[in-house]
Design a protein around this motif. Structure first.
Motif, mmCIF file in Angstrom:
data_model
loop_
_atom_site.group_PDB
_atom_site.id
_atom_site.type_symbol
_atom_site.label_atom_id
_atom_site.label_comp_id
_atom_site.label_asym_id
_atom_site.label_seq_id
_atom_site.Cartn_x
_atom_site.Cartn_y
_atom_site.Cartn_z
ATOM 1 N N SER A 114 95.004 -15.825 -28.508
ATOM 2 C CA SER A 114 94.100 -15.359 -29.646
ATOM 3 C C SER A 114 94.938 -15.532 -30.852
ATOM 4 O O SER A 114 96.179 -15.456 -30.983
ATOM 5 N N ASP A 142 81.044 -12.519 -25.654
ATOM 6 C CA ASP A 142 82.230 -13.077 -25.543
ATOM 7 C C ASP A 142 82.270 -14.563 -26.000
ATOM 8 O O ASP A 142 83.490 -15.111 -25.894
ATOM 9 N N ALA A 181 83.586 -7.967 -21.775
ATOM 10 C CA ALA A 181 83.422 -7.708 -20.450
ATOM 11 C C ALA A 181 84.463 -7.128 -19.863
ATOM 12 O O ALA A 181 84.343 -6.203 -18.952
ATOM 13 N N PHE A 182 85.619 -6.891 -20.521
ATOM 14 C CA PHE A 182 86.889 -5.974 -19.830
ATOM 15 C C PHE A 182 86.571 -4.763 -19.879
ATOM 16 O O PHE A 182 87.031 -3.867 -19.214
ATOM 17 N N HIS A 202 92.643 -10.004 -10.540
ATOM 18 C CA HIS A 202 93.323 -9.777 -11.976
ATOM 19 C C HIS A 202 94.650 -10.649 -11.983
ATOM 20 O O HIS A 202 95.354 -10.698 -11.146
ATOM 21 N N ILE A 223 84.591 -3.960 -16.022
ATOM 22 C CA ILE A 223 85.209 -4.620 -14.861
ATOM 23 C C ILE A 223 84.857 -3.849 -13.674
ATOM 24 O O ILE A 223 84.318 -4.336 -12.675
ATOM 25 N N VAL A 243 86.013 -13.279 -30.849
ATOM 26 C CA VAL A 243 86.402 -12.349 -29.907
ATOM 27 C C VAL A 243 87.814 -12.626 -29.381
ATOM 28 O O VAL A 243 88.105 -13.319 -28.876
ATOM 29 N N VAL A 244 88.506 -11.178 -29.388
ATOM 30 C CA VAL A 244 89.957 -11.431 -29.004
ATOM 31 C C VAL A 244 90.196 -11.013 -27.359
ATOM 32 O O VAL A 244 90.152 -12.007 -26.693
ATOM 33 N N GLU A 245 89.414 -9.881 -27.139
ATOM 34 C CA GLU A 245 89.563 -9.396 -25.727
ATOM 35 C C GLU A 245 87.997 -9.256 -25.414
ATOM 36 O O GLU A 245 87.316 -8.643 -26.166
ATOM 37 N N PRO A 246 87.515 -10.102 -24.284
ATOM 38 C CA PRO A 246 86.350 -9.868 -23.796
ATOM 39 C C PRO A 246 85.659 -8.582 -23.722
ATOM 40 O O PRO A 246 86.423 -7.642 -23.380
ATOM 41 N N ALA A 283 93.348 -14.264 -22.907
ATOM 42 C CA ALA A 283 92.294 -13.291 -22.155
ATOM 43 C C ALA A 283 91.080 -14.139 -21.407
ATOM 44 O O ALA A 283 90.799 -15.042 -22.380
ATOM 45 N N LEU A 284 90.745 -14.008 -20.441
ATOM 46 C CA LEU A 284 89.563 -14.512 -19.782
ATOM 47 C C LEU A 284 88.912 -13.833 -18.891
ATOM 48 O O LEU A 284 89.453 -12.912 -17.950
ATOM 49 N N TYR A 285 87.577 -14.165 -19.102
ATOM 50 C CA TYR A 285 86.621 -13.164 -18.157
ATOM 51 C C TYR A 285 85.707 -14.237 -17.377
ATOM 52 O O TYR A 285 85.205 -14.902 -18.026
ATOM 53 N N LYS A 337 84.928 -11.617 -9.721
ATOM 54 C CA LYS A 337 85.180 -11.232 -11.040
ATOM 55 C C LYS A 337 86.662 -11.962 -11.598
ATOM 56 O O LYS A 337 87.669 -11.538 -10.567
ATOM 57 N N GLU A 393 82.599 -14.795 -14.299
ATOM 58 C CA GLU A 393 81.966 -14.072 -12.997
ATOM 59 C C GLU A 393 81.516 -15.048 -12.048
ATOM 60 O O GLU A 393 80.698 -15.971 -12.678
ATOM 61 N N VAL A 412 96.991 -12.088 -27.672
ATOM 62 C CA VAL A 412 96.734 -12.003 -26.010
ATOM 63 C C VAL A 412 96.122 -13.232 -25.495
ATOM 64 O O VAL A 412 95.373 -13.865 -26.116
ATOM 65 N N VAL A 436 89.665 -11.842 -13.912
ATOM 66 C CA VAL A 436 90.320 -11.126 -15.119
ATOM 67 C C VAL A 436 91.515 -11.640 -15.369
ATOM 68 O O VAL A 436 92.555 -11.183 -14.880
ATOM 69 N N VAL A 437 91.873 -12.232 -16.611
ATOM 70 C CA VAL A 437 93.270 -12.468 -16.975
ATOM 71 C C VAL A 437 93.306 -11.858 -18.391
ATOM 72 O O VAL A 437 92.590 -12.148 -19.249
ATOM 73 N N ARG A 438 94.585 -11.002 -18.194
ATOM 74 C CA ARG A 438 94.871 -10.496 -19.439
ATOM 75 C C ARG A 438 96.477 -10.688 -19.465
ATOM 76 O O ARG A 438 97.211 -9.918 -18.883
#
Ligand code: HEM
Lengths: 490, 171
Positions: free
Chosen positions: B105, A139, A149-150, B160, A153, A144-147, B114-116, B45, B118, B112, B47-49
């Motif tokens: 992106s 990531d 890690a998704f 989320h 989850i 990378v567009v969508e991690p 997106a952020l992840y 966690k 932990e 989109v 999670v942003v989408r």
């Protein structure tokens, strides 16, 4: 080194067959992997449960297979890494060897990717760790567009299809590794890809013993809804994973790419020592092809002769020639019997011609008393032979022991009444040019052309493959030869 | 070399050497272990989408402009593609644990957002605030989550954020 040999036979020295052991271990991993694959289920629950079944409910067969799969992989990490270090230390990465070196580097990535993928498949807590940390690593890449890690989850985000992808990768990457391994030895003639038999058998036995003593087991099942506390990891392959957690993925990427880049660029950065390469003299080349067969680096090919009709002629590929001179040792035209002045080789190293070395030895022998004379022939990678010279002992140092035409021994013993020849060089199984010792042995045993012609001469030749540290052993051998000669004369 | 040519000395070295190497293989293939989430903590966690907000306004095209376009591209409204970066911050018990500005992106920044992330957080009751600003040109936060969470040692908590707003699982 002789003091090493006293403790461990050369054929058992793991340092001498690291590449071969890596191939051998690969086959063990492949065979045991095939077994595991038969029983493996590609679904979320099935993955874990099927591996548990293999491990605990197959009367130790599955346990040993899993153990072999894990421990042979672990040993492969060791042999490949030490192989790399050894080639580096011996300087065998520059000049014509660049190809083996550069093609070796990607194998490291494929090997690590194969192993880490394997741990992922089991879908236990270790796999969960692999998933989370690998996702973190990837990531960090700007593309990378969508991690990734998704995908991990919680338990609901992982699907059965993911395991189909994983098994596809875990078969595909090792297959690319195998392809890469064959490319890696493409420019090497007669590469040794199987370790000496006893050592190989012993290695397999050891792997079976560890598989039983320290069973390869899974941790608890992966549960993405619960936090991971302590994870037992494989430090041979996942050694950099904790760093991704501690330092973040960017420094780890920089380190991985940096090391790879430096390794790849090494052949460009370090200029090879200028070695005289081989050249063909068409006047004396009869197109027999023996040099072509013997060249350890596939640096010779045959073409129609420049001017002799119905003859072939050897051609040296300058970029591939490492300058070992083994071709000169294989040339039948080198025989001094026809007429010493005509003893020109069809192929020889530029600069240091074999026939000139022979002249020097003849001169030297001529100046010595004609009784009990011993000639020691060795190479630049073994003992410094000048230290062994004595009234009755003269020496000849070649680039490789394979450079010595057997006809020289016939000639010196018959025409110059030399009494004994002692051949030495690197240690057995550890020839700097890979094949020199084996080829010379076969020529002496008349298993390979050109070979020693006369039986009485054959009797006068001793060999002692002791490498750099073998001076004492050589002195002892020379002393023994002296005694024998003395008792013969008496 | 035959098996019986091996001397006792050879066997000693072989057994010791193999024991050492195989012992290391057995040992370091599974230990020491690493600690991922310390005791008395759990994992949180983030999670942003999110689809994001376009930077400019959509504009209607007049008949003249429309007629100059190829027939298959005559849409009465044109919208700029580029979207605003998103600012997100997460505050746990008064301590800012995440602060990030995420670009949408794609090379045109029209994809989109997106952020992840932990993080480890202590178990028990924690006060969590998450602020989102989805337009860089507006000062105020567009979305705010302010919640007391009961964190359990063996449950991962996930916050989320999506087009539907906030959703918290695991607490
Ligand atoms: C899966 C991994 C690998 C396998 C199975 C493997 C295997 C082999 C084998 C069988 C040989 C021929 C040895 C001989 O016949 O004497 C060889 C040679 C060589 N390998 Fe590897 N190798 C691997 C990885 C590497 C790596 C990572 C490097 C370094 C970056 C490397 C560098 C070399 C070099 C330079 C030679 C040529 C030695 C010479 O010219 O004398 N190898 N390898």
């Amino acid at each position: 080194m002789s003091h090493v040999r006293r403790w461990l036979p050369d054929s058992w020295n793991p340092l001498y067959s690291l590449g071969a052991a890596s191939f051998y271990l690969f086959w063990i991993v492949a065979a045991s992997g095939l077994y595991l694959f038969v029983f493996f289920e590609t679904s979320i629950d099935g993955a874990y449960l099927s591996v548990e079944h293999i491990t605990h409910e197959q009367y130790y067969i599955g346990l040993v297979m899993r153990g072999l799969h894990r421990y042979a992989s672990v040993m492969m990490a060791v042999t490949v890494t030490v192989h790399l270090i050894r080639e580096l230390v011996l300087g065998r990465f520059t000049g014509p060897r660049w190809f083996s070196w550069v093609s070796g580097v990607p194998l490291l990535w494929l090997l690590f990717a194969s192993a880490i993928g394997g741990y992922w498949l089991v879908w236990d807590e270790r796999a969960q760790y692999v998933a989370l940390v690998t996702a973190r690593l990837f990531d960090a890449l700007p593309i990378v567009v969508e991690p990734m890690a998704f995908g991990f989850i919680d338990n609901a985000t992982v699907s059965d299809r993911f395991f189909t992808l994983l098994i596809f990768l875990h078969v595909g990457i090792p297959l690319s590794l195998l392809l890469g391994m064959f490319i890696h030895i493409k420019r090497i003639n007669n590469a040794s890809i199987f370790p000496p038999r006893q050592y190989a058998a012993w290695l397999l036995a050891c792997l079976i013993v560890v598989s039983l003593a320290v069973p390869a087991t899974s941790l608890g099942p992966a549960d993405l809804d619960a936090p991971l506390r302590q994870v037992e990891i494989d430090w041979f392959y996942m050694n950099f994973y904790p760093l991704i957690d501690q330092l973040g993925p960017t420094p780890v990427w920089l380190a991985l790419l940096g090391v790879t880049g430096v390794l790849m660029a090494l052949p460009l950065m370090v200029r090879p020592k200028k070695m005289p390469i081989a050249a063909v003299d068409p006047d004396f080349c009869n197109g027999c092809g023996w040099c072509f067969a013997d060249c350890p680096y596939e640096a010779i090919y045959m073409k129609p002769h420049d001017y002799k009709p119905n003859h072939e002629q050897a051609v040296v590929i300058a970029d591939s020639c490492v300058g070992c001179g083994i071709c000169a040792g294989a040339c039948p035209s080198a025989t001094p019997f026809k007429s010493f002045n005509q003893a020109n080789s069809g192929i020889d190293l530029i600069g240091t011609k074999n026939v000139d070395l022979l002249s020097m030895v003849r001169e030297d022998l001529g100046a010595r008393e004609k009784k009990g004379r011993i000639l020691v022939v060795g190479c630049h990678h073994g003992v410094d032979l000048t230290r062994l010279e004595e009234a009755d002992t003269t020496t000849m140092t070649l680039e490789c022991i394979g450079q010595l035409p057997p006809s020289y021994m016939d000639f010196l013993c018959r025409r110059e009444s030399l009494d004994a020849v002692l051949l030495t060089g690197c240690s057995e199984g550890n020839c700097f040019y890979r094949l020199g010792i084996d080829l010379q042995e076969q020529r002496l045993l008349r298993l390979r052309e050109p070979h020693v012609k006369f039986s009485d001469v054959k009797e006068k030749i001793e060999r002692l493959w002791v490498g750099k540290g073998g001076e004492e052993a050589l002195r002892e051998a020379i002393e023994q030869i002296r005694e024998e000669l003395r008792s013969e004369m008496a | 070399m035959r098996w019986r040519e091996l001397t006792i000395r050879h066997w000693v070295v072989i057994l010791l050497g193999s024991g050492l190497i195989m012992g290391a293989a057995g040992m370091f293939s599974h230990s020491p272990s690493v600690t991922v989430v310390p005791e008395h903590s759990t994992q949180l966690k983030l999670v942003v989408r999110y689809s994001g907000q376009r930077l400019g306004e959509c504009e209607p095209l007049d008949a003249d402009a429309l007629s100059r376009l190829p027939a298959n591209m005559r849409q009465p409204i044109v919208c700029p593609r580029e979207k605003s970066p998103l600012y997100a911050e997460l505050v746990v018990d008064g301590e800012t644990r995440v602060e990030a500005t995420i670009a949408p992106s794609g090379i045109h920044h029209d994809g989109v957002i997106a952020l992840y992330r932990e993080l480890s957080v202590p178990v028990g009751t924690v006060q969590v605030t998450m602020n989102i600003r989805d337009r860089a040109d507006v000062q105020e936060f567009s979305h705010v989550l302010h919640r007391k969470l009961e964190l359990d040692a063996d449950r991962v908590v996930t916050i989320h954020f999506s087009d539907d707003g906030f959703r918290v699982t695991g607490a």
